[in-house]
Design a protein around this motif. Sequence first.
Motif, PDB file in Angstrom:
ATOM      1  N   ARG A 132       0.841  -1.201   0.000  1.00  0.00           N
ATOM      2  CA  ARG A 132       0.000   0.000   0.000  1.00  0.00           C
ATOM      3  C   ARG A 132       0.876   1.250   0.000  1.00  0.00           C
ATOM      4  NH1 ARG A 132      -2.767  -0.326   4.771  1.00  0.00           N
ATOM      5  NH2 ARG A 132      -3.597  -2.324   4.086  1.00  0.00           N
ATOM      6  N   LEU A 133       1.976   1.210   0.745  1.00  0.00           N
ATOM      7  CA  LEU A 133       2.881   2.356   0.834  1.00  0.00           C
ATOM      8  C   LEU A 133       3.396   2.773  -0.548  1.00  0.00           C
ATOM      9  CD1 LEU A 133       4.628   4.241   2.731  1.00  0.00           C
ATOM     10  CD2 LEU A 133       6.370   2.472   2.598  1.00  0.00           C
ATOM     11  N   VAL A 134       3.726   1.797  -1.397  1.00  0.00           N
ATOM     12  CA  VAL A 134       4.245   2.137  -2.719  1.00  0.00           C
ATOM     13  C   VAL A 134       3.125   2.252  -3.747  1.00  0.00           C
ATOM     14  CG1 VAL A 134       6.452   1.019  -2.243  1.00  0.00           C
ATOM     15  CG2 VAL A 134       4.670  -0.254  -3.432  1.00  0.00           C
ATOM     16  N   GLY A 135       1.890   2.070  -3.313  1.00  0.00           N
ATOM     17  CA  GLY A 135       0.750   2.229  -4.218  1.00  0.00           C
ATOM     18  C   GLY A 135       0.632   1.119  -5.250  1.00  0.00           C
ATOM     19  N   ALA A 136       0.946  -0.113  -4.841  1.00  0.00           N
ATOM     20  CA  ALA A 136       0.926  -1.219  -5.809  1.00  0.00           C
ATOM     21  C   ALA A 136      -0.216  -2.191  -5.564  1.00  0.00           C
ATOM     22  CB  ALA A 136       2.263  -1.965  -5.762  1.00  0.00           C
ATOM     23  N   GLU A 137      -1.250  -1.768  -4.784  1.00  0.00           N
ATOM     24  CA  GLU A 137      -2.330  -2.710  -4.452  1.00  0.00           C
ATOM     25  C   GLU A 137      -3.006  -3.250  -5.700  1.00  0.00           C
ATOM     26  OE1 GLU A 137      -2.161   0.535  -3.505  1.00  0.00           O
ATOM     27  OE2 GLU A 137      -3.315   0.884  -1.688  1.00  0.00           O
ATOM     28  N   GLY A 138      -3.109  -2.416  -6.732  1.00  0.00           N
ATOM     29  CA  GLY A 138      -3.890  -2.772  -7.901  1.00  0.00           C
ATOM     30  C   GLY A 138      -3.327  -3.935  -8.694  1.00  0.00           C
ATOM     31  N   TYR A 139      -2.032  -4.192  -8.595  1.00  0.00           N
ATOM     32  CA  TYR A 139      -1.439  -5.230  -9.449  1.00  0.00           C
ATOM     33  C   TYR A 139      -0.553  -6.198  -8.671  1.00  0.00           C
ATOM     34  CZ  TYR A 139       1.648  -1.201  -9.332  1.00  0.00           C
ATOM     35  OH  TYR A 139       2.375  -0.125  -8.916  1.00  0.00           O
ATOM     36  N   ALA A 140      -0.573  -6.121  -7.331  1.00  0.00           N
ATOM     37  CA  ALA A 140       0.325  -6.965  -6.532  1.00  0.00           C
ATOM     38  C   ALA A 140      -0.023  -8.437  -6.630  1.00  0.00           C
ATOM     39  CB  ALA A 140       0.308  -6.527  -5.074  1.00  0.00           C
ATOM     40  N   ASN A 141      -1.255  -8.766  -7.018  1.00  0.00           N
ATOM     41  CA  ASN A 141      -1.619 -10.173  -7.125  1.00  0.00           C
ATOM     42  C   ASN A 141      -1.548 -10.693  -8.548  1.00  0.00           C
ATOM     43  OD1 ASN A 141      -2.086 -10.957  -4.441  1.00  0.00           O
ATOM     44  ND2 ASN A 141      -3.915  -9.661  -4.428  1.00  0.00           N
ATOM     45  N   ARG A 142      -1.012  -9.874  -9.439  1.00  0.00           N
ATOM     46  CA  ARG A 142      -0.805 -10.316 -10.817  1.00  0.00           C
ATOM     47  C   ARG A 142       0.599 -10.893 -10.938  1.00  0.00           C
ATOM     48  NH1 ARG A 142      -1.080  -5.631 -14.673  1.00  0.00           N
ATOM     49  NH2 ARG A 142      -2.776  -4.642 -13.549  1.00  0.00           N
ATOM     50  N   PRO A 143       0.816 -11.838 -11.864  1.00  0.00           N
ATOM     51  CA  PRO A 143       2.191 -12.289 -12.088  1.00  0.00           C
ATOM     52  C   PRO A 143       3.069 -11.096 -12.460  1.00  0.00           C
ATOM     53  CG  PRO A 143       0.648 -13.681 -13.277  1.00  0.00           C
ATOM     54  CD  PRO A 143      -0.146 -12.556 -12.700  1.00  0.00           C
ATOM     55  N   ILE A 144       4.261 -11.024 -11.859  1.00  0.00           N
ATOM     56  CA  ILE A 144       5.063  -9.811 -12.033  1.00  0.00           C
ATOM     57  C   ILE A 144       5.512  -9.635 -13.479  1.00  0.00           C
ATOM     58  CG2 ILE A 144       7.330 -10.798 -11.476  1.00  0.00           C
ATOM     59  CD1 ILE A 144       7.672  -8.071  -9.795  1.00  0.00           C
ATOM     60  N   GLY A 145       5.627 -10.750 -14.201  1.00  0.00           N
ATOM     61  CA  GLY A 145       6.014 -10.662 -15.608  1.00  0.00           C
ATOM     62  C   GLY A 145       4.983  -9.934 -16.458  1.00  0.00           C
ATOM     63  N   GLN A 152       6.586  -2.951 -11.949  1.00  0.00           N
ATOM     64  CA  GLN A 152       7.610  -3.858 -11.425  1.00  0.00           C
ATOM     65  C   GLN A 152       8.552  -3.113 -10.486  1.00  0.00           C
ATOM     66  OE1 GLN A 152       9.724  -6.140 -14.362  1.00  0.00           O
ATOM     67  NE2 GLN A 152       7.861  -6.904 -15.316  1.00  0.00           N
ATOM     68  N   GLN A 153       8.920  -1.881 -10.884  1.00  0.00           N
ATOM     69  CA  GLN A 153       9.871  -1.119 -10.082  1.00  0.00           C
ATOM     70  C   GLN A 153       9.271  -0.771  -8.720  1.00  0.00           C
ATOM     71  OE1 GLN A 153      12.889  -1.383 -10.210  1.00  0.00           O
ATOM     72  NE2 GLN A 153      13.434  -0.179 -11.994  1.00  0.00           N
ATOM     73  N   ARG A 154       7.989  -0.431  -8.679  1.00  0.00           N
ATOM     74  CA  ARG A 154       7.338  -0.149  -7.398  1.00  0.00           C
ATOM     75  C   ARG A 154       7.327  -1.380  -6.507  1.00  0.00           C
ATOM     76  NH1 ARG A 154       4.050   4.503  -7.119  1.00  0.00           N
ATOM     77  NH2 ARG A 154       4.273   5.658  -9.052  1.00  0.00           N
ATOM     78  N   LEU A 155       7.038  -2.540  -7.104  1.00  0.00           N
ATOM     79  CA  LEU A 155       7.005  -3.774  -6.314  1.00  0.00           C
ATOM     80  C   LEU A 155       8.399  -4.098  -5.770  1.00  0.00           C
ATOM     81  CD1 LEU A 155       4.577  -5.765  -8.607  1.00  0.00           C
ATOM     82  CD2 LEU A 155       4.183  -5.221  -6.203  1.00  0.00           C
ATOM     83  N   LEU A 156       9.424  -3.836  -6.582  1.00  0.00           N
ATOM     84  CA  LEU A 156      10.781  -4.119  -6.126  1.00  0.00           C
ATOM     85  C   LEU A 156      11.212  -3.135  -5.047  1.00  0.00           C
ATOM     86  CD1 LEU A 156      12.221  -5.070  -9.582  1.00  0.00           C
ATOM     87  CD2 LEU A 156      12.035  -6.561  -7.597  1.00  0.00           C
ATOM     88  N   ILE A 157      10.734  -1.898  -5.139  1.00  0.00           N
ATOM     89  CA  ILE A 157      11.002  -0.940  -4.066  1.00  0.00           C
ATOM     90  C   ILE A 157      10.315  -1.419  -2.791  1.00  0.00           C
ATOM     91  CG2 ILE A 157      10.571   1.413  -3.270  1.00  0.00           C
ATOM     92  CD1 ILE A 157      11.029   2.288  -6.215  1.00  0.00           C
ATOM     93  N   ALA A 158       9.097  -1.947  -2.941  1.00  0.00           N
ATOM     94  CA  ALA A 158       8.404  -2.509  -1.775  1.00  0.00           C
ATOM     95  C   ALA A 158       9.207  -3.663  -1.192  1.00  0.00           C
ATOM     96  CB  ALA A 158       7.003  -2.982  -2.175  1.00  0.00           C
ATOM     97  N   GLN A 159       9.793  -4.495  -2.052  1.00  0.00           N
ATOM     98  CA  GLN A 159      10.623  -5.599  -1.549  1.00  0.00           C
ATOM     99  C   GLN A 159      11.793  -5.060  -0.727  1.00  0.00           C
ATOM    100  OE1 GLN A 159      13.651  -7.617  -3.845  1.00  0.00           O
ATOM    101  NE2 GLN A 159      12.514  -9.527  -3.688  1.00  0.00           N
ATOM    102  N   ALA A 160      12.406  -3.983  -1.222  1.00  0.00           N
ATOM    103  CA  ALA A 160      13.538  -3.412  -0.505  1.00  0.00           C
ATOM    104  C   ALA A 160      13.102  -2.746   0.800  1.00  0.00           C
ATOM    105  CB  ALA A 160      14.268  -2.406  -1.401  1.00  0.00           C
ATOM    106  N   LEU A 161      11.837  -2.309   0.861  1.00  0.00           N
ATOM    107  CA  LEU A 161      11.364  -1.551   2.026  1.00  0.00           C
ATOM    108  C   LEU A 161      10.700  -2.415   3.090  1.00  0.00           C
ATOM    109  CD1 LEU A 161       9.688   1.620   0.467  1.00  0.00           C
ATOM    110  CD2 LEU A 161      11.657   1.565   2.004  1.00  0.00           C
ATOM    111  N   VAL A 162      10.366  -3.664   2.762  1.00  0.00           N
ATOM    112  CA  VAL A 162       9.445  -4.418   3.603  1.00  0.00           C
ATOM    113  C   VAL A 162      10.016  -4.706   4.989  1.00  0.00           C
ATOM    114  CG1 VAL A 162      10.109  -6.718   2.796  1.00  0.00           C
ATOM    115  CG2 VAL A 162       7.766  -6.303   3.538  1.00  0.00           C
TER     116      VAL A 162
END
Lengths: 277, 310
Positions: A132-145, A152-162
Amino acid sequence: MTNEPAVRFRGAAAAVGGRTVWAGVDFTVDAGQFVAVLGPNGAGKSTLLKAILGLLPVSSGTITVFDRKPGQDRSRIGYLPQRHAFGSSVRIRGTDIVRLGLDGERWGTPLPGWLRGSKGREATARVRETIRLVGAEGYANRPIGQCSGGEQQRLLIAQALVRRPELLVLDEPLDSLDVTNQRSVSALIQSVCRSKGVTVLMVAHDVNPILPYLDQVVYLGHGSAITGTPEQVITPEALTALYNTPVDVLRDRAGRLVVIGQPDAPPEHPHGPQVHA
Amino acid sequence: MTGIAALGTGGWILSEPFMQNAFMAGTAVALLAGLVGHFVVLRGQVFAGDALSHVAYTGALAALAAGLDLRLGLFTATIGIGFALGLFGGRGASDDVVIGTTFAWILGLGVFFLSIYTTRSSTSDSTANVKVLFGSILGISSAAAQSEAWTAAGLILVLLAIARPLLFASLDAAGAAARGIPVRFLGPFFLALLGATAATASQLVGALLVFGLLAAPPAAARKLTDRPWTGFWLSGALAVAAVWAGLALAYWVPTLPSSFTITSAASLEYATAATASWILARNARIPASPDLSNPEATQGAGETAGSRHQ
Ligand SMILES: Nc1ncnc2c1ncn2[C@@H]1O[C@H](COP(=O)(O)OP(=O)(O)O)[C@@H](O)[C@H]1O
Ligand SMILES: [Mg+2]
C-alpha cells in the motif's frame, strides 16, 4: 533516528578484476539524507553500492555503514539491484516478490499460511502494508512478468522496504521507465525518505527527475569522485577539475541540467564527447 | 507378468509384493522429482536437467563396464557433472551450445561403455542397457525399493532445507547475494541435487524418461497457480499422481510398459492443465461470455479467482 552517519567513505578505493575502478573517495551520508550517485557508464556506481553492501572489499581506505563494517548489519539496508525487467514468462505474483524481501534468505521452506499462526499473519500484514505504501495494491496479485516496468519497479522498491530498513540503496531505479513513471517513482522514493526518515543512496543515469529532492551528490568519474550539493558539484568548474578535460553544464528553459563533454570510463579509452546529465 | 493373474482374480493392486515395492519407491521418487522439477522449470534449467539424465545413463554403464555397483557410477557422474555445470556454465543462451555438445558426447561415451560391458563379460546381464534407458520400476526388489525411498526422502529434506533462499536466488540473484545468500554456491549445489534426482529417478523410469517426471508436473502446476509455494507442493503432488496412475494402468493392462504409462500420465496432466488455464484465461477476458451462465463453469472460475486473491 540516531546521529551516527549512515555511510562514511574515507580514502576508499575499489578494484574489479585487478583494475582500480575508483580511489581516494571521501564522503559522508548523514541519516535521513537523499543522495544521488552520478557518473557515466562504467564509472563504478554499481561497484560503489556493492562496496556499501559488503559484496566487494575495498582495496584501500575504509567504508563504514552505521559505524560498522559493510555487510555486518544487513537487516538495516534495503537494496534494489540494477536489473533487466522480469520477462513476461515469470509467473510469480508481485506479493511473493515483496515477501522475499522479508525473510527470503532464511533457510528452509515456508509453511502453508494456515499453519503459520500469528507470525504468519503479521508477515502477511506487513507485506500488504508495504504494498500500500508504494501504491501497488492494484497489481500486486498479478504475475510480475505481466506488470509494466513502472509497476515492477514499485514492487521491487516494496521488496527493498518491507523490512523497514534505515538505509535504502537503489541502483538505477528509474532506468527504462518513461518520463511519467520516472517522476512518480522519484516522488515515491522522496516521500519514503522524508516521511519515514529512511536514508536513500540512489544511482541515477539522469539526475533531472530527482534534482529537486537531493541533499547531496556523489559524482564518479576519471577514477575518483567529488561530493557536495548539486549546486556545488554539477558545475563546469567542478566537473572539469574531476575529469581534467573541459566539461560544460547547460541548463535548459525547464531548468533541466545537461552535462556535455564528460568522457566515458575507463579514461584510458575515451569514446569522444558524450551527452549526459 | 504377474499382473495378469491379479486381473483375473480381481485382486487388490497392493496385495502384490512387486506392486508394493513399486508404489513405495515410486511415490518417494515422484515427490522428489516433482519438487526439484518446480525449481528446474522456474530457473529455466530444463535443458540442463535433460542433459543430466544422459549423464545418468553414461555413469551407470561406466560403473557396469568397470564391474562396480551401478549406483556408484550413477551418483558420482550426475552429482559431479551437475556441480561442474553449475560452476562453469552460466544460464545464458550461449551455454546451450556448450551443454548440447558436451552431452551428446557423453551419451556417445555411454554407448562406448556399453560395448565394453557387453563384449567383456559373457555372463553380463543382457538387459542392462534397456533397464538403464527405460527403468524397471516393476522389477525392483524390496531392498532396492527401500533404498530408493530412503535416498529420495533424504534428497527431499536437502531441498526443503534450501528451498526459500533458492527461490530468492532464482528470481533475483543480485538481491539475494546482498542479503547474504551464497548465490554462487547455491547454483552448482542445486544442479548437483538435480543430478542426484536424475540418478535416483532413472532407476525407476529410466534415464531417457526421467525427464517426463522432472518437467511435466511442474509445468502443469505453473499453469494452475502463480503462487510459488502452492506451485511447489502441487508439482510434487502431480508427479506422485502421475506415478500412481501410471502404475495402476500398467498393472491392469500388463502389455503397457510402466515407464510409458507414467510418462503418459504426466504429459496428460500437462495437457489438461494447459487447456484448463487457457479456458479460464479466455473466460476471464470475456466476462459476459455465455459460458458463465453455466453454473459449473462460473463456480470453477470463481474458485480460481478466489484462490488467487486469498
Ligand atoms: N564482473 C566484472 N568483471 C570485470 N570488470 C567489471 C565487472 N563488473 C564491472 N566491471 C568493470 O568495473 C567498472 C565499473 O563498473 P560498474 O560499477 O558496473 O559501473 P557503472 O555502474 O557506473 O556503470 C567498469 O569499467 C566495468 O567494466
Ligand atoms: Mg551500474
